[in-house]
Design an enzyme around this catalytic site. Sequence first.
Site, PDB file in Angstrom:
ATOM      1  CE  LYS A   1      -3.285   2.344  11.646  1.00 55.27           C
ATOM      2  NZ  LYS A   1      -3.162   1.642  10.380  1.00 55.27           N
TER       3      LYS A   1
ATOM      4  CD  GLU B   1      -1.046   0.776   3.600  1.00 52.01           C
ATOM      5  OE1 GLU B   1      -1.490   1.915   3.345  1.00 52.01           O
ATOM      6  OE2 GLU B   1      -1.199   0.207   4.698  1.00 52.01           O
TER       7      GLU B   1
HETATM    8  N1  PSU Z   1      -0.487   0.794   8.733  1.00 54.98           N
HETATM    9  C1  PSU Z   1       0.597   1.550   9.067  1.00 54.98           C
HETATM   10  N2  PSU Z   1       0.531   2.890   8.808  1.00 54.98           N
HETATM   11  C2  PSU Z   1      -0.550   3.456   8.180  1.00 54.98           C
HETATM   12  C3  PSU Z   1      -1.676   2.646   7.828  1.00 54.98           C
HETATM   13  C4  PSU Z   1      -1.575   1.324   8.138  1.00 54.98           C
HETATM   14  O1  PSU Z   1       1.580   1.019   9.593  1.00 54.98           O
HETATM   15  O2  PSU Z   1      -0.538   4.652   7.909  1.00 54.98           O
HETATM   16  C5  PSU Z   1      -2.875   3.219   7.096  1.00 54.98           C
HETATM   17  C6  PSU Z   1      -3.469   2.122   6.200  1.00 54.98           C
HETATM   18  O3  PSU Z   1      -3.482   2.604   4.895  1.00 54.98           O
HETATM   19  C7  PSU Z   1      -4.855   1.877   6.720  1.00 54.98           C
HETATM   20  C8  PSU Z   1      -5.206   3.257   7.173  1.00 54.98           C
HETATM   21  O4  PSU Z   1      -5.721   1.368   5.737  1.00 54.98           O
HETATM   22  O5  PSU Z   1      -4.003   3.656   7.866  1.00 54.98           O
HETATM   23  C9  PSU Z   1      -6.438   3.249   8.037  1.00 54.98           C
HETATM   24  O6  PSU Z   1      -7.000   4.516   8.021  1.00 54.98           O
HETATM   25  P1  PSU Z   1      -8.484   4.765   8.613  1.00 54.98           P
HETATM   26  O7  PSU Z   1      -8.364   4.397  10.058  1.00 54.98           O
HETATM   27  O8  PSU Z   1      -8.767   6.223   8.380  1.00 54.98           O
HETATM   28  O9  PSU Z   1      -9.425   3.862   7.841  1.00 54.98           O
END
Ligand code: PSU
Length: 311
Positions: free
Chosen positions: A161, A27
Amino acid sequence: MTAELPFRMNAEVAAARAAGRPVVALESTIITHGMPWPDNLRMARRVEAIVREAGAVPATIAVLDGRVTIGLEAGELEALAQAKDVLKLSRADLAYAVATGRTGATTVAATMIAAARAGIAVFATGGIGGVHRGAAESFDVSADLKEFARSAVIVVAAGAKAILDLKKTLEVLETEGVPVVGFRTTEFPSFWCRSSGLPAPLRLDTAAEVAAFQRARQALGLAGGMLVANPVPPEHALDPATVGAWIEQALRDADAAGIAAKAVTPFLLGRIFELSGGRSLKTNIALVEHNASVAAGIAVALTCATRPAPT
Ligand code: PSU
Ligand code: MN
């Protein structure tokens, strides 16, 4: 370039796909919104090298000037890592970037969509999005979770996370029919830490077993992908109490600053980076690298292992 897809696939990825060789999707939101320059570029290059060393072709995915690009060239990767005003794209806005000719980074959800359309079965990232703490009030649940029920991609991540409500995240995944597999662990990892206090719903110990599991799901007509939860290597793991204090502080700061919607995750990661004096980033990079090597192993297993013929 493939004419029949609304995608631009680089020559190396297209050749690997055509020959049935293993490919691992990567990604780009982690590059543009998850880590500071220049560590983000170093991480992105290193992760691609790890995938190659393990015998697969890396395909970093992003939308460049309105084109969904599967496999960034070296120059494109470098430009994206330094670019400003990059959109953060999920299912809701992937096509918006295409229609308006914008540049955007793909989250887990959008990367899964693009990978599935391109026939890429395995994807490595850091940690997926999930149910935010306080979601009962904010309704903030990442679109990543529902995507697992839709796009048939195996995602290797260090769990979700730790800034999230991990218990509720696992509940939503179960409701959506998404398998969560602890890779060589019975515990669900929590990104910077190996433990979360929550059991992993399933456990497998080899790439071949993960490949066989996904094949069995498809043979049963079960749509969607799965989460392979791969804990950060012990030498890079952080202590849960220390991380917990950074998270509490970052959440208070986000609240005070009125951060909402798509800005929440990047804000929290950035604040934790500051509060930890950079330690969170070192661990984040280590876990992404580990996930890349496990993902490449699964991609290789998917292409070579065949089920034993029925006797
Ligand atoms: N994992 C990481 N760093 C990130 C992300 C994931 O180590 O920045 C990103 C991914 O792209 C994930 C997003 O899909 O954060 C989730 O964002 P939200 O909570 O707004 O859906
Ligand atoms: Mn959200």
